[in-house]
Design a protein around this motif. Structure first.
Motif, mmCIF file in Angstrom:
data_model
loop_
_atom_site.group_PDB
_atom_site.id
_atom_site.type_symbol
_atom_site.label_atom_id
_atom_site.label_comp_id
_atom_site.label_asym_id
_atom_site.label_seq_id
_atom_site.Cartn_x
_atom_site.Cartn_y
_atom_site.Cartn_z
ATOM 1 N N LEU A 23 0.843 -1.192 0.000
ATOM 2 C CA LEU A 23 0.000 0.000 0.000
ATOM 3 C C LEU A 23 0.877 1.242 0.000
ATOM 4 C CD1 LEU A 23 -2.012 -1.248 3.034
ATOM 5 C CD2 LEU A 23 -3.063 -0.931 0.822
ATOM 6 N N LEU A 24 0.417 2.283 -0.651
ATOM 7 C CA LEU A 24 1.053 3.585 -0.557
ATOM 8 C C LEU A 24 0.449 4.295 0.649
ATOM 9 C CD1 LEU A 24 3.037 5.506 -1.970
ATOM 10 C CD2 LEU A 24 1.083 6.433 -3.198
ATOM 11 N N VAL A 25 1.308 4.785 1.535
ATOM 12 C CA VAL A 25 0.868 5.439 2.761
ATOM 13 C C VAL A 25 1.329 6.891 2.713
ATOM 14 C CG1 VAL A 25 0.916 5.369 5.280
ATOM 15 C CG2 VAL A 25 1.188 3.255 3.985
ATOM 16 N N THR A 26 0.449 7.816 3.073
ATOM 17 C CA THR A 26 0.824 9.223 3.103
ATOM 18 C C THR A 26 0.300 9.877 4.377
ATOM 19 O OG1 THR A 26 0.782 11.330 1.926
ATOM 20 C CG2 THR A 26 -1.200 9.984 1.764
ATOM 21 N N ASN A 27 1.060 10.820 4.877
ATOM 22 C CA ASN A 27 0.618 11.589 6.042
ATOM 23 C C ASN A 27 0.415 13.056 5.683
ATOM 24 O OD1 ASN A 27 3.165 12.666 5.881
ATOM 25 N ND2 ASN A 27 3.913 11.758 7.773
ATOM 26 N N GLY A 28 0.387 13.350 4.400
ATOM 27 C CA GLY A 28 0.206 14.721 3.939
ATOM 28 C C GLY A 28 1.524 15.425 3.690
ATOM 29 N N GLY A 29 2.601 14.979 4.355
ATOM 30 C CA GLY A 29 3.900 15.592 4.169
ATOM 31 C C GLY A 29 4.816 14.764 3.293
ATOM 32 N N THR A 30 4.713 13.465 3.423
ATOM 33 C CA THR A 30 5.516 12.548 2.621
ATOM 34 C C THR A 30 4.742 11.259 2.422
ATOM 35 O OG1 THR A 30 7.703 11.558 2.333
ATOM 36 C CG2 THR A 30 6.763 11.479 4.560
ATOM 37 N N SER A 31 5.278 10.398 1.586
ATOM 38 C CA SER A 31 4.657 9.103 1.327
ATOM 39 C C SER A 31 5.706 8.013 1.404
ATOM 40 C CB SER A 31 3.995 9.074 -0.047
ATOM 41 O OG SER A 31 2.906 9.958 -0.097
ATOM 42 N N TRP A 32 5.248 6.802 1.668
ATOM 43 C CA TRP A 32 6.115 5.627 1.719
ATOM 44 C C TRP A 32 5.269 4.410 1.405
ATOM 45 C CZ3 TRP A 32 4.380 8.465 5.753
ATOM 46 C CH2 TRP A 32 3.624 7.819 6.724
ATOM 47 N N VAL A 33 5.902 3.258 1.287
ATOM 48 C CA VAL A 33 5.205 2.021 0.955
ATOM 49 C C VAL A 33 5.301 1.070 2.143
ATOM 50 C CG1 VAL A 33 5.167 0.025 -0.594
ATOM 51 C CG2 VAL A 33 5.682 2.296 -1.503
ATOM 52 N N GLU A 34 4.179 0.454 2.483
ATOM 53 C CA GLU A 34 4.151 -0.586 3.513
ATOM 54 C C GLU A 34 3.644 -1.872 2.869
ATOM 55 O OE1 GLU A 34 1.961 0.721 6.967
ATOM 56 O OE2 GLU A 34 3.541 2.149 7.490
#
Length: 75
Positions: A23-34
């Motif tokens: 999944l692509l995960v974002t917190n509004g500031g950056t994104s990463w993959v889990e």
């Protein structure tokens, strides 16, 4: 009061063998993959930040993060 970040999970993709889901995960500031194990829901892998797209490679343990290819360990 504590400030909580809003985290969004997007673009789920199954590994070719159906054992993992990324999944692509974002917190509004950056994104990463889990990556999670499908059978247990256990978190299997977290990419470094600043990755905004991903794709599974030809094998079920090859994850492409932009120009970087990650070889995930076997369970």
């Amino acid at each position: 009061a504590a400030v909580t970040e809003s985290v969004q999970y997007m673009d789920p993709r199954w590994s070719p063998d159906g054992m993992l889901v990324a999944l692509l995960v974002t917190n509004g500031g950056t994104s990463w993959v889990e990556v999670f194990e499908a059978a247990t829901g256990r978190l299997f892998y977290t990419s470094p930040p600043e990755h905004y797209s991903f794709a599974w490679g030809s094998g079920s343990r090859e994850l492409k993060l932009g120009a970087t290819e990650v070889n995930l360990p076997r369970q």
